[in-house]
Design an enzyme around this catalytic site. Structure first.
Site, mmCIF file in Angstrom:
data_model
loop_
_atom_site.group_PDB
_atom_site.id
_atom_site.type_symbol
_atom_site.label_atom_id
_atom_site.label_comp_id
_atom_site.label_asym_id
_atom_site.label_seq_id
_atom_site.Cartn_x
_atom_site.Cartn_y
_atom_site.Cartn_z
ATOM 1 N N ASN A 244 0.846 -1.196 0.000
ATOM 2 C CA ASN A 244 0.000 0.000 0.000
ATOM 3 C C ASN A 244 0.882 1.247 0.000
ATOM 4 O O ASN A 244 2.111 1.149 0.074
ATOM 5 C CB ASN A 244 -0.981 -0.022 1.177
ATOM 6 C CG ASN A 244 -0.263 -0.012 2.522
ATOM 7 O OD1 ASN A 244 0.409 0.952 2.873
ATOM 8 N ND2 ASN A 244 -0.391 -1.111 3.260
ATOM 9 N N ASP B 150 -4.657 -5.750 5.169
ATOM 10 C CA ASP B 150 -5.699 -6.591 5.757
ATOM 11 C C ASP B 150 -5.684 -8.010 5.178
ATOM 12 O O ASP B 150 -6.144 -8.946 5.818
ATOM 13 C CB ASP B 150 -7.076 -5.961 5.526
ATOM 14 C CG ASP B 150 -7.313 -4.779 6.458
ATOM 15 O OD1 ASP B 150 -6.814 -4.834 7.600
ATOM 16 O OD2 ASP B 150 -7.953 -3.804 6.040
ATOM 17 N N PRO C 40 -3.837 -11.259 10.467
ATOM 18 C CA PRO C 40 -4.226 -10.994 11.855
ATOM 19 C C PRO C 40 -4.339 -9.491 12.082
ATOM 20 O O PRO C 40 -3.610 -8.716 11.470
ATOM 21 C CB PRO C 40 -3.054 -11.576 12.665
ATOM 22 C CG PRO C 40 -1.908 -11.654 11.713
ATOM 23 C CD PRO C 40 -2.503 -11.853 10.358
ATOM 24 N N PHE D 24 -4.678 4.082 14.447
ATOM 25 C CA PHE D 24 -4.896 5.081 13.403
ATOM 26 C C PHE D 24 -6.060 4.627 12.546
ATOM 27 O O PHE D 24 -6.292 3.417 12.404
ATOM 28 C CB PHE D 24 -3.641 5.250 12.541
ATOM 29 C CG PHE D 24 -2.677 6.259 13.102
ATOM 30 C CD1 PHE D 24 -1.925 5.959 14.221
ATOM 31 C CD2 PHE D 24 -2.547 7.515 12.507
ATOM 32 C CE1 PHE D 24 -1.038 6.883 14.754
ATOM 33 C CE2 PHE D 24 -1.658 8.448 13.026
ATOM 34 C CZ PHE D 24 -0.910 8.135 14.151
ATOM 35 N N LYS E 149 -14.587 2.536 15.207
ATOM 36 C CA LYS E 149 -13.376 1.699 15.270
ATOM 37 C C LYS E 149 -12.760 1.751 16.672
ATOM 38 O O LYS E 149 -12.310 0.732 17.200
ATOM 39 C CB LYS E 149 -12.369 2.216 14.230
ATOM 40 C CG LYS E 149 -11.440 1.173 13.697
ATOM 41 C CD LYS E 149 -10.676 1.682 12.478
ATOM 42 C CE LYS E 149 -11.485 1.591 11.198
ATOM 43 N NZ LYS E 149 -10.721 1.996 10.003
HETATM 44 N N1 CTP Z 1 -4.253 -2.625 12.016
HETATM 45 C C1 CTP Z 1 -3.564 -3.700 12.525
HETATM 46 N N2 CTP Z 1 -3.594 -4.913 11.899
HETATM 47 C C2 CTP Z 1 -4.325 -5.084 10.786
HETATM 48 C C3 CTP Z 1 -5.045 -3.990 10.260
HETATM 49 C C4 CTP Z 1 -4.979 -2.770 10.896
HETATM 50 O O1 CTP Z 1 -2.895 -3.554 13.547
HETATM 51 N N3 CTP Z 1 -4.335 -6.264 10.203
HETATM 52 C C5 CTP Z 1 -4.224 -1.326 12.716
HETATM 53 C C6 CTP Z 1 -3.488 -0.221 12.009
HETATM 54 O O2 CTP Z 1 -2.133 -0.122 12.433
HETATM 55 C C7 CTP Z 1 -4.250 1.016 12.441
HETATM 56 C C8 CTP Z 1 -5.642 0.513 12.546
HETATM 57 O O3 CTP Z 1 -5.543 -0.868 12.807
HETATM 58 O O4 CTP Z 1 -3.845 1.490 13.693
HETATM 59 C C9 CTP Z 1 -6.341 0.774 11.264
HETATM 60 O O5 CTP Z 1 -7.388 -0.003 11.132
HETATM 61 P P1 CTP Z 1 -8.111 -0.240 9.724
HETATM 62 O O6 CTP Z 1 -7.349 -1.153 8.895
HETATM 63 O O7 CTP Z 1 -8.544 1.058 9.179
HETATM 64 O O8 CTP Z 1 -9.344 -0.826 10.418
HETATM 65 P P2 CTP Z 1 -10.284 -1.973 10.082
HETATM 66 O O9 CTP Z 1 -10.864 -2.333 11.388
HETATM 67 O O10 CTP Z 1 -9.576 -2.999 9.296
HETATM 68 O O11 CTP Z 1 -11.390 -1.214 9.294
HETATM 69 P P3 CTP Z 1 -11.674 -1.006 7.759
HETATM 70 O O12 CTP Z 1 -12.991 -1.638 7.623
HETATM 71 O O13 CTP Z 1 -11.690 0.475 7.587
HETATM 72 O O14 CTP Z 1 -10.560 -1.687 6.995
#
Ligand code: CTP
Length: 405
Positions: free
Chosen positions: A211, A280, A308, A326, A340
């Protein structure tokens, strides 16, 4: 008298410039503040001021040459470098800053700066045009990245008749700046863990899913927490950024590697700031050889599985650190971020709007900080300033209730 530098052994370096005359007053003020001072003049400084002045004011012999046999016999330059608790160069000329940035050792003062383990502070003084020059500013950026403290310069009328930035700070201001720089930071004794940057999920030996995160925000948070006195571990995805001074860095590539590194360090940490843009999803399998076009004659389907959620996993631990996440959102920033915050049971979330040239790969940003029962909007500014404000907010939220401003 309230002494701000009691017993501190200050090596005062004076380089060549008209402001060198102010260094004599500075020496007196340093001694008034309780410091023991030894003075080193550069050859050019001696064109402006005499060693005798500084010798009389410091009560110690003044040195200016690497090649002075008598002086080396009394206190060799390495001994002098070891003696110092602090090196302060005032005034620091453009030439001296350039030589320090290059790591040269062609006179006594530059050699001492290389040979000492003591912190180094410089107080630049020069003509405003020289100060503004890209070369001088680049040298300062190098010195700052090595942890050198830079005091001033002030703006105003200059000895050369110009008006602008480049005046040496006044001696009392320099003593105050030095005392403040040496005071233990607000976060002294705390251990912080910060994640930063993207993750790369391999498809085959040459391709990956990644990304656009540059890592700049997380690196700025690590630098700001360290500057405030914390001991900082930074788990970094693949980014092209220098390690902030004083920060311990662990490089990782994939989300699973990041999870491992974070979990290994988190038990020892009081604060976890998850600034990384963790992917993700990852490919269900990594192809052992480079995929060929022929493998996907009619297109190629990539099967992805979920990674995870590191942040949620840390937040679910007990005991757990103060957990900061974040949120990068493209719309309804506050509503999505607050959801969130609650879903992942965070202590604080820093939300920003991304897309439309906002957020990623930029030096500036705006952040909305949300925590249970509170919010603070941080206006668009550079990521360094945002990181400082975020670190200050975390410190305030963690402070005992009574101590909160
Ligand atoms: N994060 C994490 N591990 C992941 C995905 C995200 O630790 N696998 C953390 C990022 O470091 C950041 C926050 O989660 O602090 C961001 O979350 P985000 O990916 O936006 O949240 P999601 O719950 O996955 O929501 P979305 O539906 O927006 O993807």
């Amino acid at each position: 008298m309230n002494q701000s530098l009691p017993g501190v052994r200050v090596l005062l370096g004076v380089s060549g410039g008209i402001a060198a005359y102010k260094a004599a007053e500075l020496l007196r003020r340093l001694r008034d503040a309780g410091a023991q001072v030894r003075v080193v003049l550069t050859a050019n400084a001696e064109r402006f001021v005499t060693a005798l002045t500084f010798q009389a004011l410091s009560g110690n012999p003044v040195r200016s040459s690497l090649w002075d046999e008598a002086a080396e016999g009394a206190m060799g330059h390495i001994e002098l470098a070891r003696w110092a608790d602090q090196v302060l160069i005032a005034p620091a000329s453009a030439d001296l800053l350039a030589r320090l940035a290059q790591g040269r050792a062609d006179d006594l003062l530059s050699t001492l700066c290389l040979a000492t383990a003591a912190p180094l502070a410089v107080a630049p003084a020069m003509n405003q045009q020289m100060w503004a020059h890209a070369a001088t500013q680049a040298n300062l950026a190098i010195l700052r990245s090595r942890g050198v403290q830079v005091f001033g310069p002030a703006a105003g009328s200059q000895a050369c008749g110009d008006v602008g930035s480049g005046r040496l700070l006044e001696p009392p201001e320099l003593v105050a700046a030095l005392a403040a720089a040496r005071a233990p930071g607000e976060l002294a004794g705390q251990r912080w863990l910060v994640s930063a940057g993207p993750t790369y999920e391999d498809i085959d030996p040459v391709r990956f899913v990644g990304n656009r995160s540059s890592g700049r925000m997380g690196f700025a948070v690590a630098a700001a927490a360290h500057a405030a006195g914390a001991q900082v571990t930074l788990v970094a995805g693949p980014v092209a950024l220098p390690t902030p001074h004083g920060v311990t860095r662990i490089d990782v590539r994939s989300a699973r590697q990041m999870r491992e590194a974070v979990l290994a360090a988190v038990a020892d940490s009081e604060v976890f700031v998850s600034a990384a843009a963790v992917g993700d999803f990852r490919p269900a399998a990594v192809a052992p050889h480079k995929l060929k076009k022929a493998d996907g004659d009619s297109g190629l389907e990539l099967s992805l599985v979920q990674n995870p959620d590191i942040l949620a996993e840390v937040a679910a631990r007990s005991p757990r650190p103060f957990v900061v996440g974040f949120a990068a959102e493209t719309e309804q920033v506050e509503a999505h971020a607050r959801a969130k915050l609650e879903r992942k049971r965070l202590d604080l979330i820093a939300a920003n709007e991304v897309g439309h040239e906002l957020g990623f790969e930029r030096d500036d940003n705006a952040l909305l900080l949300l925590w249970p029962g509170g919010r603070e909007a941080l206006a668009r500014t550079d990521k360094g300033a945002l990181a400082q404000a975020l670190v200050a907010r975390i410190a305030r939220l963690r402070a005992p209730q009574g101590a909160r401003p």
